[in-house]
Design a protein around this motif. Structure first.
Motif, PDB file in Angstrom:
ATOM      1  N   LEU A  15       0.839  -1.204   0.000  1.00 62.23           N
ATOM      2  CA  LEU A  15       0.000   0.000   0.000  1.00 62.23           C
ATOM      3  C   LEU A  15       0.874   1.255   0.000  1.00 62.23           C
ATOM      4  N   TYR A  16       1.902   1.212   0.810  1.00 59.73           N
ATOM      5  CA  TYR A  16       2.754   2.387   1.012  1.00 59.73           C
ATOM      6  C   TYR A  16       3.493   2.773  -0.264  1.00 59.73           C
ATOM      7  N   ASN A  17       3.989   1.768  -0.973  1.00 61.62           N
ATOM      8  CA  ASN A  17       4.849   2.057  -2.124  1.00 61.62           C
ATOM      9  C   ASN A  17       4.140   2.011  -3.473  1.00 61.62           C
ATOM     10  N   PHE A  18       3.085   1.211  -3.563  1.00 58.91           N
ATOM     11  CA  PHE A  18       2.530   0.970  -4.901  1.00 58.91           C
ATOM     12  C   PHE A  18       1.055   1.304  -5.037  1.00 58.91           C
ATOM     13  N   HIS A  19       0.404   1.612  -3.943  1.00 51.43           N
ATOM     14  CA  HIS A  19      -1.020   1.940  -4.043  1.00 51.43           C
ATOM     15  C   HIS A  19      -1.203   3.456  -4.050  1.00 51.43           C
ATOM     16  N   LYS A  20      -2.276   3.880  -4.703  1.00 56.80           N
ATOM     17  CA  LYS A  20      -2.596   5.302  -4.778  1.00 56.80           C
ATOM     18  C   LYS A  20      -2.616   5.941  -3.392  1.00 56.80           C
ATOM     19  N   VAL A  78       0.914   6.537  -2.192  1.00 56.60           N
ATOM     20  CA  VAL A  78       1.527   7.602  -2.992  1.00 56.60           C
ATOM     21  C   VAL A  78       0.980   8.963  -2.547  1.00 56.60           C
ATOM     22  N   HIS A  79      -0.326   9.023  -2.309  1.00 53.11           N
ATOM     23  CA  HIS A  79      -0.924  10.288  -1.865  1.00 53.11           C
ATOM     24  C   HIS A  79      -0.423  10.678  -0.476  1.00 53.11           C
ATOM     25  N   HIS A  98       2.521  10.065   0.718  1.00 49.96           N
ATOM     26  CA  HIS A  98       3.845  10.651   0.487  1.00 49.96           C
ATOM     27  C   HIS A  98       3.725  12.114   0.031  1.00 49.96           C
ATOM     28  N   CYS A  99       2.876  12.345  -0.961  1.00 46.96           N
ATOM     29  CA  CYS A  99       2.766  13.687  -1.548  1.00 46.96           C
ATOM     30  C   CYS A  99       2.196  14.680  -0.531  1.00 46.96           C
ATOM     31  N   ILE A 110      -5.201  16.054  -5.341  1.00 50.92           N
ATOM     32  CA  ILE A 110      -5.284  15.019  -4.308  1.00 50.92           C
ATOM     33  C   ILE A 110      -6.206  15.521  -3.203  1.00 50.92           C
ATOM     34  N   GLY A 116       6.825  13.061   4.365  1.00 47.34           N
ATOM     35  CA  GLY A 116       7.089  12.964   2.931  1.00 47.34           C
ATOM     36  C   GLY A 116       7.820  11.705   2.513  1.00 47.34           C
TER      37      GLY A 116
END
Lengths: 334, 257
Positions: free
Chosen positions: A198-203, A206-207, A209-210, A223, A280
């Motif tokens: 989830l952390y690295n590859f799911h939307k 990613v959100h 992180h952003c 977002i 981040g």
């Protein structure tokens, strides 16, 4: 955009794909290296204890509780938030779980109820922080007191013992033993792998992180910043509920203090694992290594022949030195 | 279908006592390049943030391709074919170039998992198109390692990716070198050639005059002048008009004929 000027800039030499891999994973690699070095040091200090499997099995009995907590907390910290209410949510969710089983309820029903309690309380935290604009640090600290207070009012100091679940299918599945390894370790690792994906590859990841990196930019790019921030608290509540359920299933007892002692070791695990406090960026697997490091400290200190009085001192040493290690290994870019 | 991509009617937006946008009506046609100019604090950035959905107007109406819009936000704006290159560039600098290009519009499967490989390839292709030929960085490099001009390149590449009908550029040449500025201009020429619309916001009136075919001048939150390029003989004339506006609060386009 001018290419000539790019190549002349200092410190920007072309790198190999291996170096890129190191660069992209340096935080998790640092915490893994730290765990390995620490275990080697403990083994040298007391070979007879640290070459035995049962030492590791002993740590793996309770370590999963910390893993269930640290995985969502990495999301929380990456989103630029903090959650200090998770110990009381562990207590609340496990209170519900133990109470339902105590009155003869189905364990599966009790599990679902515990998860619902965790999700709901996480959502309440999220609403306080995001909709009411309260400081996450203070609001969740307040919630930790409030919820623990409610537990104390409700339980009046009495614990709930559940010896009857020992030996049931539910118990075997959740906290039995497979090949000498406590089953809760497999569940926790499964949870960590889902968290990692989830952390690295799911939307969602990613959100997260952003939003933690630059909420304004995330907002401008469409977002849903508020929803993302609320969701990390909901996820934290879910992890706390799992931690609470497993805590009861491991001990066959619910105490009014269940979850209380987890606050500082788990928080330390996030940062020791390589997730920085500024948001981040972060690493879920690093968090798992982080709580493992913290869990092994106590065992290692005793096994090395020191008294329990040294434990807190070594917590401090390891937290500070690991943070210095992460800093030396990667510069802060904001 | 309407000849306008987007139209604002009597839009207002206030922050406390400040009426940043005070009853603005404007419409953007297909394939035109509009220069939005005005002094500092005139409301340019607020206005484009209304267009791009970051700010919800306090009152007034937004029409998208002739149809009234009820719910308006950044995601809706982007999905409606409006891409914005913000003055602050709207980047998350600790994230990779790829993640920044697809921020908010990730290529995903139906379970919400991001197609990392596809995004990497697309980002790589875009970087080549925009002129990133350096091997020093790749789509996985964090934006923090890029220079100001390169970051602007990422922001523009992002706007280019989704064949947007309207691209809004807020001060795109600020803090750029001459070469980089020229790259932005040739980018605008390309977009215009493809029949897409541009709103160009700039301080440098010479730049705006060269690029735009229609000018909208803002002052204290209001549109004080809308003028085709044919009505404005020169950039100097435009600058003089701006001075008049600053002094008197209004202006008339004289001497154009």
């Amino acid at each position: 955009m001018s290419t000539q000027s790019i190549d002349r800039r200092k410190g920007r030499d072309e790198v190999s794909s291996f170096q890129k891999w190191l660069r992209n994973n340096r935080r998790v690699l640092t915490s893994a290296a730290f765990l390995v070095v620490m275990l080697i040091a403990f083994t040298l200090a007391n070979p007879s204890v640290f070459t035995q499997f049962k030492t590791y099995r002993a740590v793996m009995i309770a370590l999963p509780i910390s893993i269930f907590l640290v995985v969502p907390l990495v999301f929380v910290v990456t989103a630029g938030e903090i959650d200090l209410a998770f110990p009381a949510i562990v207590g609340m969710a496990s209170y519900g779980f133990a109470s339902i089983i105590d009155v003869g309820g189905n364990p599966l029903l009790a599990l679902i109820a515990a998860l619902a309690i965790g999700l709901l309380l996480g959502f309440v935290n999220g609403i306080f922080v995001v909709q009411f604009g309260l400081s996450a640090l203070i609001a969740t600290l307040g919630m930790n007191f409030l919820l623990r207070g409610l537990i104390n009012i409700g339980a009046e100091g009495f614990s709930i013992a559940l010896p009857e679940i020992r030996g049931t299918l539910f118990h075997t599945l959740l906290t039995g033993t497979t090949f000498g390894i406590p089953n809760q370790m497999f569940w926790a690792l499964g949870f960590a792998i889902i968290g990692f994906l989830l952390y690295n590859f799911h939307k969602f990841g990613v959100h997260v992180h952003c939003v933690g990196d630059h909420p304004g930019s995330a907002q401008e790019m469409g977002i849903n910043v508020k929803r993302t921030r609320i969701m990390v608290f909901v996820f934290s509540g879910l992890g706390a509920a799992f931690a609470g359920v497993f805590s009861v299933m491991i001990n066959f007892v619910w105490w009014p203090t269940t979850g209380d002692g987890l606050l500082l070791p788990v928080l330390a695990g996030i940062f020791v694992g390589g997730t920085p406090a500024w948001g981040g960026i972060g690493t879920v697997l690093g968090g798992v290594f982080g709580v493992s490091i913290v869990s092994f400290i106590e065992t290692g200190v005793i096994a090395a022949g020191l008294t329990g009085f040294f434990t807190q001192f070594f917590y401090g040493i390891i937290i500070i030195s690991s943070l210095i290690g992460h800093r030396l290994n990667g510069e802060r870019v904001r | 279908m309407s000849e306008y991509i987007i139209e604002l009617r009597n839009v207002t937006k206030s922050f406390g006592n400040v009426n940043a946008v005070d009853g603005v009506s404007l419409a953007i046609k297909r394939g035109e390049v509009v220069g939005l100019i005005g002094d500092n604090g005139a409301g340019k950035s607020t206005l484009i943030k209304v267009l791009s959905g970051v700010h919800k107007p306090d009152s007034g109406e937004i029409y998208l391709r002739g149809e009234k819009v009820n719910h308006w936000d950044s995601a809706k704006s982007r999905h409606s074919g409006i891409e914005t290159v913000y003055q602050d560039r709207a980047l998350a600098v600790q994230q990779s170039i790829t993640r920044n290009i697809f921020m908010g519009r990730e290529i995903q499967n139906r379970f919400g998992f991001v197609d990392v490989k596809k995004q990497y390839q697309e980002a790589n292709r875009l970087m080549r198109e925009i002129g990133f030929t350096s091997k020093v960085f790749d789509p996985e490099s964090p934006v923090a390692t890029l220079s100001g001009g390169e970051r602007q390149g990422v922001a523009i590449a992002r706007a280019l990716y989704y064949d947007a009908d309207l691209i809004i550029l807020d001060e795109p040449t600020t803090a750029l070198s001459l070469t980089e500025t020229n790259k932005v201009f040739s980018f605008i020429e390309n977009v215009r050639a493809q029949g897409r619309s541009i709103i160009f916001i700039g301080h440098n009136i010479y730049h705006v005059y060269d690029i735009a075919e229609r000018f909208i001048v803002l002052d204290r939150g209001q549109v004080v002048l809308t003028s085709d390029k044919s009505e404005v003989p020169s950039a100097e004339h435009l600058i003089k008009t701006m001075h008049d506006i600053a002094r008197m609060g209004h202006a008339e386009m004289k001497g154009a004929a």
